[in-house]
Design a protein around this motif. Sequence first.
Motif, PDB file in Angstrom:
ATOM      1  N   THR A   7     -26.824  49.791 -29.322  1.00 30.35           N
ATOM      2  CA  THR A   7     -25.997  48.676 -28.868  1.00 30.35           C
ATOM      3  C   THR A   7     -26.843  47.429 -28.619  1.00 30.35           C
ATOM      4  N   GLN A   8     -28.146  47.546 -28.861  1.00 26.99           N
ATOM      5  CA  GLN A   8     -29.114  46.456 -28.699  1.00 26.99           C
ATOM      6  C   GLN A   8     -29.090  45.889 -27.286  1.00 26.99           C
ATOM      7  N   ARG A   9     -29.033  46.801 -26.303  1.00 27.34           N
ATOM      8  CA  ARG A   9     -29.103  46.405 -24.889  1.00 27.34           C
ATOM      9  C   ARG A   9     -30.496  46.589 -24.317  1.00 27.34           C
ATOM     10  N   ALA A  10     -31.411  47.101 -25.093  1.00 27.46           N
ATOM     11  CA  ALA A  10     -32.811  47.221 -24.689  1.00 27.46           C
ATOM     12  C   ALA A  10     -33.664  47.207 -25.934  1.00 27.46           C
ATOM     13  N   HIS A  11     -34.878  46.696 -25.802  1.00 21.14           N
ATOM     14  CA  HIS A  11     -35.805  46.659 -26.926  1.00 21.14           C
ATOM     15  C   HIS A  11     -36.410  48.040 -27.119  1.00 21.14           C
ATOM     16  N   ARG A  12     -36.664  48.357 -28.354  1.00 17.26           N
ATOM     17  CA  ARG A  12     -37.241  49.666 -28.670  1.00 17.26           C
ATOM     18  C   ARG A  12     -38.519  49.938 -27.889  1.00 17.26           C
ATOM     19  N   ALA A  13     -39.332  48.902 -27.664  1.00 16.26           N
ATOM     20  CA  ALA A  13     -40.602  49.081 -26.968  1.00 16.26           C
ATOM     21  C   ALA A  13     -40.417  49.550 -25.521  1.00 16.26           C
ATOM     22  N   ASP A  14     -39.220  49.331 -24.966  1.00 14.19           N
ATOM     23  CA  ASP A  14     -38.960  49.710 -23.583  1.00 14.19           C
ATOM     24  C   ASP A  14     -38.243  51.048 -23.462  1.00 14.19           C
ATOM     25  N   LEU A  15     -38.087  51.751 -24.575  1.00 13.40           N
ATOM     26  CA  LEU A  15     -37.358  53.010 -24.600  1.00 13.40           C
ATOM     27  C   LEU A  15     -38.283  54.142 -25.018  1.00 13.40           C
ATOM     28  N   GLY A  16     -37.876  55.358 -24.700  1.00 15.93           N
ATOM     29  CA  GLY A  16     -38.713  56.515 -24.982  1.00 15.93           C
ATOM     30  C   GLY A  16     -38.335  57.267 -26.242  1.00 15.93           C
ATOM     31  N   LEU A  17     -37.726  56.589 -27.200  1.00 17.72           N
ATOM     32  CA  LEU A  17     -37.327  57.239 -28.438  1.00 17.72           C
ATOM     33  C   LEU A  17     -38.526  57.457 -29.349  1.00 17.72           C
ATOM     34  N   ARG A  18     -38.488  58.555 -30.078  1.00 17.80           N
ATOM     35  CA  ARG A  18     -39.577  58.886 -30.997  1.00 17.80           C
ATOM     36  C   ARG A  18     -39.020  59.094 -32.397  1.00 17.80           C
ATOM     37  N   ALA A  19     -39.666  58.489 -33.379  1.00 21.36           N
ATOM     38  CA  ALA A  19     -39.275  58.661 -34.779  1.00 21.36           C
ATOM     39  C   ALA A  19     -40.345  59.430 -35.520  1.00 21.36           C
ATOM     40  N   GLU A  20     -39.925  60.348 -36.366  1.00 22.59           N
ATOM     41  CA  GLU A  20     -40.832  61.083 -37.246  1.00 22.59           C
ATOM     42  C   GLU A  20     -40.429  60.766 -38.680  1.00 22.59           C
ATOM     43  N   GLY A  21     -41.301  60.071 -39.393  1.00 25.45           N
ATOM     44  CA  GLY A  21     -41.023  59.680 -40.773  1.00 25.45           C
ATOM     45  C   GLY A  21     -40.833  58.178 -40.876  1.00 25.45           C
ATOM     46  N   PRO A  22     -41.254  57.576 -41.975  1.00 30.93           N
ATOM     47  CA  PRO A  22     -41.215  56.116 -42.119  1.00 30.93           C
ATOM     48  C   PRO A  22     -39.804  55.540 -42.136  1.00 30.93           C
ATOM     49  N   ASP A  23     -38.856  56.240 -42.757  1.00 28.30           N
ATOM     50  CA  ASP A  23     -37.486  55.719 -42.810  1.00 28.30           C
ATOM     51  C   ASP A  23     -36.831  55.777 -41.432  1.00 28.30           C
ATOM     52  N   ALA A  24     -37.069  56.865 -40.720  1.00 31.91           N
ATOM     53  CA  ALA A  24     -36.523  56.981 -39.364  1.00 31.91           C
ATOM     54  C   ALA A  24     -37.131  55.920 -38.458  1.00 31.91           C
ATOM     55  N   ASP A  25     -38.408  55.650 -38.657  1.00 31.12           N
ATOM     56  CA  ASP A  25     -39.083  54.641 -37.853  1.00 31.12           C
ATOM     57  C   ASP A  25     -38.492  53.256 -38.125  1.00 31.12           C
ATOM     58  N   ARG A  26     -38.242  52.957 -39.384  1.00 33.13           N
ATOM     59  CA  ARG A  26     -37.646  51.663 -39.723  1.00 33.13           C
ATOM     60  C   ARG A  26     -36.248  51.543 -39.135  1.00 33.13           C
ATOM     61  N   TRP A  27     -35.491  52.627 -39.163  1.00 27.53           N
ATOM     62  CA  TRP A  27     -34.123  52.602 -38.637  1.00 27.53           C
ATOM     63  C   TRP A  27     -34.114  52.182 -37.169  1.00 27.53           C
ATOM     64  N   LEU A  28     -35.049  52.680 -36.385  1.00 27.21           N
ATOM     65  CA  LEU A  28     -35.070  52.343 -34.965  1.00 27.21           C
ATOM     66  C   LEU A  28     -35.335  50.862 -34.740  1.00 27.21           C
ATOM     67  N   ASP A  29     -35.869  50.176 -35.728  1.00 30.15           N
ATOM     68  CA  ASP A  29     -36.093  48.734 -35.600  1.00 30.15           C
ATOM     69  C   ASP A  29     -34.846  47.915 -35.921  1.00 30.15           C
ATOM     70  N   ILE A  30     -33.879  48.505 -36.633  1.00 29.81           N
ATOM     71  CA  ILE A  30     -32.721  47.730 -37.092  1.00 29.81           C
ATOM     72  C   ILE A  30     -31.391  48.336 -36.664  1.00 29.81           C
ATOM     73  N   ALA A  31     -31.413  49.445 -35.944  1.00 32.06           N
ATOM     74  CA  ALA A  31     -30.187  50.184 -35.632  1.00 32.06           C
ATOM     75  C   ALA A  31     -29.172  49.310 -34.897  1.00 32.06           C
ATOM     76  N   GLN A  32     -27.903  49.458 -35.272  1.00 31.20           N
ATOM     77  CA  GLN A  32     -26.815  48.829 -34.536  1.00 31.20           C
ATOM     78  C   GLN A  32     -25.560  49.667 -34.714  1.00 31.20           C
ATOM     79  N   ALA A  33     -24.790  49.769 -33.633  1.00 26.28           N
ATOM     80  CA  ALA A  33     -23.559  50.553 -33.660  1.00 26.28           C
ATOM     81  C   ALA A  33     -22.331  49.675 -33.815  1.00 26.28           C
ATOM     82  N   PHE A  34     -22.501  48.374 -33.824  1.00 23.31           N
ATOM     83  CA  PHE A  34     -21.372  47.445 -33.828  1.00 23.31           C
ATOM     84  C   PHE A  34     -21.198  46.831 -35.209  1.00 23.31           C
ATOM     85  N   ALA A  35     -19.962  46.408 -35.501  1.00 20.65           N
ATOM     86  CA  ALA A  35     -19.663  45.755 -36.768  1.00 20.65           C
ATOM     87  C   ALA A  35     -20.213  44.338 -36.765  1.00 20.65           C
ATOM     88  N   GLY A  36     -20.305  43.765 -37.966  1.00 23.08           N
ATOM     89  CA  GLY A  36     -20.740  42.384 -38.056  1.00 23.08           C
ATOM     90  C   GLY A  36     -22.211  42.258 -38.390  1.00 23.08           C
TER      91      GLY A  36
END
Length: 265
Positions: free
Chosen positions: A223-252
């Motif tokens: 929902t882009q209410r916090a920056h990834r750097a401030d969260l404890g999420l972990r990505a394994e794999g380059p595509d998953a890592d990229r997704w965490l930089d651009i993820a959004q659940a909202f339209a538009g």
Amino acid sequence: MSEPLSVFDDLRAESQELDELVQDLGREVWARATPAPRWTVAHQIAHLAWTDRAALLAMNDPDAFAGEVEKAVAAPDSFVDDGADAGAAQEPAALLAQWRDGREELQKVLRGAAAAKTRFPWYGPPMSAASMATGRLMETWAHGQDVADALGVVRPPTDRLRHVARIGVRARDFAHAVHGLPAPGTEFRVELVAPDGQAWVYGPDDAPQRVTGTALDFCLLVTQRAHRADLGLRAEGPDADRWLDIAQAFAGPPGQGRPPKGAAR
């Protein structure tokens, strides 16, 4: 995970929780800035009321709603802000009443349409009644987070986050599309720790790329209410890592997101 029809009850509960945060606020607090640039508490509630009206229009008069989509396409940088500005200019009592009336009417229409297979237009992909309710819950939780942050309130996460997490996972390819990027060729495994300590899992168990963390952190991210750097999420794999930089659940189009804590605004 299936999308339970309890999403209608959960949408009502999420709205009521936010209602209780704002119902007794004085005029000066309605005008308080939230983390969203230029948006006050009043703007947050006005946006929810405005989007509820848009959802009602999409379900009751798809042709008229198509006109609203044309307006959004014609003015992508101002369409949402203009709607929030108009609502926020009202007296707080009138805005609160408008939001309450609109969301209750939407509840009736959503429940009435639940048994049908109809899909309704939206600013993103068309949605069923249950999916529309999921989207409204996601927005209510996200904008409620902005209000809570402005008020200095910490909201305990609830099981209702399962709806936000699910739409965030399902919007993976959409998030890539709005950034002009190709969707990953394979599914990811997403493993989240729910508020009650249970596991919410999505995707094949043997997926080579995955995302892990708490459900709350994942929902704050998508929902882009916090920056990834401030969260404890972990990505394994380059595509998953990229997704965490651009993820959004909202339209538009892609949102501005939030800067990392301590970064200059």
